[in-house]
Design a protein around this motif. Structure first.
Motif, mmCIF file in Angstrom:
data_model
loop_
_atom_site.group_PDB
_atom_site.id
_atom_site.type_symbol
_atom_site.label_atom_id
_atom_site.label_comp_id
_atom_site.label_asym_id
_atom_site.label_seq_id
_atom_site.Cartn_x
_atom_site.Cartn_y
_atom_site.Cartn_z
ATOM 1 N N GLU A 67 0.865 -1.182 0.000
ATOM 2 C CA GLU A 67 0.000 0.000 0.000
ATOM 3 C C GLU A 67 0.898 1.227 0.000
ATOM 4 N N LEU A 68 0.640 2.163 -0.889
ATOM 5 C CA LEU A 68 1.480 3.352 -0.989
ATOM 6 C C LEU A 68 0.931 4.462 -0.103
ATOM 7 N N TYR A 69 1.799 4.995 0.742
ATOM 8 C CA TYR A 69 1.417 6.132 1.569
ATOM 9 C C TYR A 69 1.483 7.411 0.731
ATOM 10 N N ILE A 70 0.944 8.496 1.283
ATOM 11 C CA ILE A 70 1.047 9.772 0.581
ATOM 12 C C ILE A 70 2.500 10.246 0.601
ATOM 13 N N ALA A 71 2.888 10.970 -0.429
ATOM 14 C CA ALA A 71 4.249 11.488 -0.498
ATOM 15 C C ALA A 71 4.409 12.654 0.478
ATOM 16 N N LEU A 72 5.485 12.647 1.252
ATOM 17 C CA LEU A 72 5.758 13.733 2.188
ATOM 18 C C LEU A 72 6.582 14.805 1.488
ATOM 19 N N SER A 73 6.151 16.042 1.598
ATOM 20 C CA SER A 73 6.847 17.138 0.928
ATOM 21 C C SER A 73 8.177 17.440 1.610
ATOM 22 N N GLN A 74 9.067 18.078 0.880
ATOM 23 C CA GLN A 74 10.361 18.469 1.440
ATOM 24 C C GLN A 74 10.167 19.412 2.622
ATOM 25 N N ALA A 75 9.207 20.317 2.499
ATOM 26 C CA ALA A 75 8.960 21.286 3.566
ATOM 27 C C ALA A 75 8.553 20.579 4.867
ATOM 28 N N LYS A 76 7.734 19.540 4.764
ATOM 29 C CA LYS A 76 7.288 18.815 5.954
ATOM 30 C C LYS A 76 8.467 18.086 6.608
ATOM 31 N N ILE B 85 11.637 18.923 6.428
ATOM 32 C CA ILE B 85 12.519 19.930 7.026
ATOM 33 C C ILE B 85 11.948 20.420 8.349
ATOM 34 N N ARG B 86 10.635 20.656 8.397
ATOM 35 C CA ARG B 86 10.009 21.102 9.643
ATOM 36 C C ARG B 86 10.199 20.065 10.741
ATOM 37 N N GLU B 87 9.990 18.809 10.430
ATOM 38 C CA GLU B 87 10.118 17.751 11.424
ATOM 39 C C GLU B 87 11.571 17.602 11.874
ATOM 40 N N ALA B 88 12.515 17.686 10.924
ATOM 41 C CA ALA B 88 13.931 17.570 11.269
ATOM 42 C C ALA B 88 14.377 18.740 12.137
ATOM 43 N N ALA B 89 13.884 19.937 11.820
ATOM 44 C CA ALA B 89 14.225 21.120 12.625
ATOM 45 C C ALA B 89 13.680 20.976 14.042
ATOM 46 N N LEU B 90 12.468 20.439 14.159
ATOM 47 C CA LEU B 90 11.854 20.262 15.472
ATOM 48 C C LEU B 90 12.649 19.263 16.310
ATOM 49 N N VAL C 182 17.158 23.148 15.798
ATOM 50 C CA VAL C 182 17.650 24.275 15.011
ATOM 51 C C VAL C 182 16.488 24.892 14.249
ATOM 52 N N SER C 183 16.702 26.076 13.711
ATOM 53 C CA SER C 183 15.632 26.755 12.988
ATOM 54 C C SER C 183 15.399 26.081 11.633
ATOM 55 N N GLN C 184 14.180 26.275 11.112
ATOM 56 C CA GLN C 184 13.860 25.714 9.813
ATOM 57 C C GLN C 184 14.745 26.296 8.714
ATOM 58 N N GLY C 185 15.118 27.583 8.865
ATOM 59 C CA GLY C 185 15.974 28.220 7.867
ATOM 60 C C GLY C 185 17.343 27.567 7.797
ATOM 61 N N TRP D 76 20.082 21.203 4.298
ATOM 62 C CA TRP D 76 19.450 20.222 3.393
ATOM 63 C C TRP D 76 19.862 20.492 1.949
ATOM 64 N N ASP D 77 19.740 21.753 1.509
ATOM 65 C CA ASP D 77 20.075 22.114 0.133
ATOM 66 C C ASP D 77 21.558 21.881 -0.164
ATOM 67 N N ALA D 78 22.416 22.248 0.804
ATOM 68 C CA ALA D 78 23.855 22.075 0.599
ATOM 69 C C ALA D 78 24.216 20.601 0.494
ATOM 70 N N ALA D 79 23.627 19.777 1.368
ATOM 71 C CA ALA D 79 23.900 18.342 1.326
ATOM 72 C C ALA D 79 23.442 17.738 0.008
#
Length: 254
Positions: free
Chosen positions: A31-40, A42-47, A51-54, A60-63
């Motif tokens: 069963e395929l789950y919904i695709a998680l956006s990059q923004a989501k 990043i928000r979860e990783a920041a939390l 560190v800040s989302q910025g 993320w972009d540099a890596a």
């Protein structure tokens, strides 16, 4: 946490006899789950990191840029906590060196190799199966915590070296059965180890969506069986065999 799988009742044997209901089997697929956006993400990783989302987005972009640059140079690049990624290819093999050319390459691939910890976690994850009958109704649910085998893309024998090498194509399957036949004939199909078989009985070219072969089936009328083998996302050439009923004027022997 559990992996969700659905088992759908599908027709895998087709005949021209209107009174023959055919053969149905339950075929499993994830069963395929919904695709998680990059923004989501990043928000979860920041939390989780504090560190800040910025800052997280900048990292993320540099890596991402570093991974793409190194991978295209032929490196196997580490993905922290997950495994490694590299680029590879699939290509036809040739006997003579003068025949080697870029047109032999059939596809360029992105290969992800998980860490042992990630594979162990996946193998230990419970499986939840929802069964659907041929009408689309849910008829059963199954939960299993049995450990499973995790496929390793590095161990498929298709590629080697830092940048990938020429790989063999998938061999066409072999179709066996008696023709001409009197009343019925049993048809069996064999393919190379690890390949799934998709087939048709109406003479059309099979695709990845065609009937999945699981066991020998019976024909009671003249029919042309065609089959392909699919392995690691690559399809073989179609094999074809015509089975002719002895009292039928149509068809031809292969």
């Amino acid at each position: 946490m559990a992996l969700k799988v659905k088992a759908v009742e599908r027709k895998i044997k087709f005949t021209k006899d209107e009174n023959d209901p055919g053969v149905y089997r339950y075929v499993m697929q994830p069963e395929l789950y919904i695709a998680l956006s990059q923004a989501k993400v990043i928000r979860e990783a920041a939390l989780r990191s504090g560190v800040s989302q910025g800052v997280m987005k900048a990292c993320w972009d540099a890596a991402g840029e570093v991974i793409k640059a190194w991978a295209t140079e032929g490196h196997s690049v580490a993905l922290p906590g997950l495994g490694s990624m590299r680029f590879g290819l699939r290509a036809k093999s040739v006997e003579k060196v003068e025949d080697v050319k870029s047109s032999l390459i059939t596809s360029r691939r992105i290969i992800f190799t998980p860490t042992q910890d990630l594979k162990d976690e996946l193998a230990d994850t419970a499986i939840q199966i929802t069964c659907y009958d041929r009408n689309g109704d849910i008829v059963k649910r199954v939960t299993s915590a049995d450990a499973g085998t995790v496929e390793d893309p590095e161990g498929d024998g298709q590629e080697s070296g830092d940048g990938g090498s020429l790989s063999q194509t998938v061999s066409a399957p072999q179709i066996s059965g008696t023709t001409p036949f009197a009343e019925t004939t049993s048809v069996s199909i064999q393919a190379e180890q690890g390949a799934e078989i998709r087939y048709t009985t109406d003479g059309s070219t099979p695709t990845a969506e065609s009937s999945l072969y699981s066991e020998a089936f019976t024909l009671s009328n003249t029919a042309t069986v065609k089959a392909i083998a699919i392995k690691n996302g690559q399809s073989s050439e179609a094999a074809s065999k015509t089975f002719t009923k002895s009292d039928d004027d149509t068809g031809e022997n292969d």
